[in-house]
Design a protein around this motif. Sequence first.
Motif, mmCIF file in Angstrom:
data_model
loop_
_atom_site.group_PDB
_atom_site.id
_atom_site.type_symbol
_atom_site.label_atom_id
_atom_site.label_comp_id
_atom_site.label_asym_id
_atom_site.label_seq_id
_atom_site.Cartn_x
_atom_site.Cartn_y
_atom_site.Cartn_z
ATOM 1 N N PRO A 187 0.591 -1.179 0.080
ATOM 2 C CA PRO A 187 0.021 -0.052 -0.010
ATOM 3 C C PRO A 187 1.022 1.259 0.039
ATOM 4 O O PRO A 187 1.825 1.199 0.607
ATOM 5 C CB PRO A 187 -0.612 0.007 1.425
ATOM 6 C CG PRO A 187 0.346 -0.830 2.313
ATOM 7 C CD PRO A 187 0.872 -2.041 1.298
ATOM 8 N N THR A 223 -2.809 0.690 -4.028
ATOM 9 C CA THR A 223 -1.599 -0.476 -4.018
ATOM 10 C C THR A 223 -0.815 -0.255 -5.277
ATOM 11 O O THR A 223 -1.209 0.156 -6.298
ATOM 12 C CB THR A 223 -2.380 -1.872 -3.657
ATOM 13 O OG1 THR A 223 -3.046 -2.015 -4.955
ATOM 14 C CG2 THR A 223 -2.983 -1.946 -2.586
ATOM 15 N N LEU A 239 -3.437 -7.967 -1.067
ATOM 16 C CA LEU A 239 -2.813 -7.449 0.102
ATOM 17 C C LEU A 239 -3.126 -7.705 1.377
ATOM 18 O O LEU A 239 -4.162 -8.106 2.022
ATOM 19 C CB LEU A 239 -3.335 -5.927 0.153
ATOM 20 C CG LEU A 239 -2.940 -4.708 1.005
ATOM 21 C CD1 LEU A 239 -1.263 -4.320 0.867
ATOM 22 C CD2 LEU A 239 -3.755 -3.462 1.078
ATOM 23 N N SER A 263 -7.522 -4.993 0.070
ATOM 24 C CA SER A 263 -7.482 -3.386 -0.220
ATOM 25 C C SER A 263 -8.558 -2.595 0.256
ATOM 26 O O SER A 263 -8.363 -1.462 0.227
ATOM 27 C CB SER A 263 -6.721 -3.187 -1.467
ATOM 28 O OG SER A 263 -7.783 -3.394 -2.504
#
Length: 957
Positions: free
Chosen positions: A362, A414, A432, A472
């Motif tokens: 991120p 990201t 993520l 995410s």
Amino acid sequence: HITRVVSVMGMAICMYTFAIALQPQNVPGSSSNGGRGMDRIKFPSVDRGTYGTPPYETIDTQLFDPSLFHDGGSSKRRLDVVPQRVQDPKSHRFLRVPFPTGAFWTNLVLKSGQTDGLSFPIVAYPYAFKWSDLALHASYPPVHRKIDNTSVVDSFVSDIVFSSGEEVRTRQVTTFDSLSVTTKFSTNTGGYWESYLVQGSPYITIKYESATPLIKPLSSFKNVVCPFDEDGNYNDANAPDDDFDEPDDPDTNRNLKWGVCTESHSPKGENSNTTTLHGVQFFLQTKEGLTWMVFASEPLILSFDKLNDKRVIATEKFTGVLRFALIPPSLTHDGTSVDSMSAPIVSSTGLRRLIYHSQIYPVSGSIAWSFRTGYTQASVAYRAKTEAAGGRPGSSTGSLREQRIGTIHFNYETRSMTEISNTGQNGGDDSLLMVALPHHAQSLRTDIMLDSSKFDLVYDCIKGIMTPVLGSAWSYEEPLTSIGFDTVNSRGKGIYSQTINPEIGKLIMANVKEDIKTILPNPNGNVYAFGKEVARAAQLAHIADLIAPVPSQEAQNQTNLDELHEIRKHAVEMLQSLLSRFLRNYFPNSKLVYDSNFGGIVTETGLNDPGADFGNGWYNDHHLHYGYILYACAILARLDSTFIHEYGAAVDAIFNDVAHNANANSESVDGVSFFPLARHKSWFDGHSWASGLFPFATGKSQESSSEAVNCYYGAYLWSLVRYEAALDGDSELVDFAKLLLATEIRGAKTYWHMMPYDKAGVDEIQPSRLLHYPPMSKNYMVGNLGMLDAVCSTWFGKKDLYVHMINFMPITAITGELFDKRYAKLEFNETMKTLLPDAEMTWKGYVISDHAISDPNAAWDEAQDLISSELDTALSKSQVLHWISTRPNFRYNSSLPSNASNSIYSYDSEDEPLPGDVKSNSTIMSAACESHGLCASLGLTGWCCPTRDHKMLGCCN
């Protein structure tokens, strides 16, 4: 803070008459929702430089990228040489957006005065960071934890330090938002390296551009090696690990190997102590036993000299991304850690996950919110579980009720290490890997959280155990309150007066009548003191309105009915007089101005002195201060329909200072908004921080969780009357204020309210409770919570009484939602019960109100001995009695005090006897309320200076 909490207005305060009161600097007029510029502020706009406190004296302005400045960094104008009156506040704004004074990262840019050149720490869980001119220092604070019976303290120690082989020319903050801050170090050779400090990332991510990575440990490196397999052999195979099961992942090219890495040593005759590692994955182990796994987006060569074991450096400049993930050691309950390399980590599911998800990182985050009417996902799931276990829909465990629900959305932007040049690439919902705080884990979907079988490493922080989360995008729900101004008033005007025991109502109104006259606000106090006192006056007006029957209601005794309405009238007039003068800046010690540099409503006294008003001019405690004022304004707006027209815009400015719903990041520039998003709210932490622009060694902190709740309750009530919304209606601003309130309540319950394991039920044992170690949890309440500590003490003292009651005050309808009955019963019986008999009168009303949650009948008897004028300035005996009488299961069956007779409703009758110390006609006029400007302006009649019971009111000349 001791004066903030325990001061009680003396009955003999000398006051200026309003004949010589200051004239208003800016008179609020009728509001306009479409207004722009200064029309939306309604307070004088000033430049801090006029008061000798320009922004650059508080903040190191060189630490911001020029693009963040309001003028893009092109202007050389000095911020301290400008007129006091500012026609266009945006022209003197420090940054492009109002400065987020409550942001988690402000320690990075505040002038700390540290002799070692380091900033004070910030926390982006699970790590903490400091920086200097040359390096970024990172710490995993839980391994430095100290625990005793009243505190848990996680110290910052520079466990690993990141720098470059080239000399650093500048360092700057380049972007920020509600979930992250980006720092950038530029080298003297034209390269740079920037770090993305994102809340919830188990990795520390650094992007290098033509710079040589240089890593230093706290003391020395014990080992620098390639990853190895179960047999201890270094693994440089390029094939996926067949043992790692990720059946739903379609990416067969994902880098699942233990690591591509080759280790070599210098030949004999040369420097045989030098080890070089060539590859993309490495292990760094420090002498202190911490093991970091390093992931590189591009192959690089690291050099480690065992004789000079204090650094690892790349052999050449690097362009790419490095990610550092600590393999967290196990922590014992006494705070000591176990060497993270002592266990067979090669078989760890957590480590394999760290490897698997290392490619997606991120760089920033954003927050959003949405609202709907319906059922929470958690309640639906719970009912399904209950029915599956044999429960019935409609039973106490299976019933559901539609309500307003707020949903908070976290969205992380990201990048992929395999395509770092493709900016904006999103790795997908399952790519993520992050870690969530305990309050997130209470509400997030279970399918995106990893249990211990899928992730056996444990990341810890001061708030408790963090839960691994995939994706995410996070969303979690908060049920919004349906409480209005009062639990009883929510059912409609007049209901309370029809259902209350007449004798109880009579007694409460007798106290209201007396309190209106004897515990008047002191207009010469600071904004916090005035706020508490005017909120008390507002609650007296509110109680009088509840008890006084509606005008059309018939009464057996019309005289008594008229007198009830007279009490209500005087209470409302007093409140109107106080608030109108405050909002017109008549009171010099609580005069409000708009700070055009940082973007906020501050006191002029606070601008002149950093220590005045508890740091108000430096943005400390705004929500604790202004919440009382918003509550009082909401009460008056409900009782007086003209108040909004006259003062709505001025109150809106105060509202927006603490509850604004825009400007979340460094990119937002709408040209209109003059306030940051919900100034004190930390969206990742799930509650507010009270700290402003003062550097603290524990990051941000907050003491009074209940006063923070009071802020958003006041903001919600103001929005409710301001926009004439229904309690469960669909109004964006009302719902947003409710959301601020709901998150603050959850945060207080999760991180301030403690319960020992042996007292907690199954549903109450949460990961967060691991923060509250057994010796500390017996205190039941955290006094002050910081980003690196939790202590059972306050700024003004360590007494248990202070710790509990500063987190209980004030008393309003929302208090019943903040304190669960079971918790309140245990907290009172285990901590407060023995303190009640000898409690200082200042706090005694709160202790009794606390008791009323679990035993209102006993609390009623305890309240009879309260002395209203000696209670805390936010409280009166009337409020305590009203609070108790509205608690569930209150059944009053005792005899009333002897002074409760029908005669108490006679209100300042003409034949009222003179006070005993008014002995001649020459002093009669001086004793009359009409002879004292403030008393008269408050609508008081009869004898004020002194009263017939020999008290000098605060309005006396």
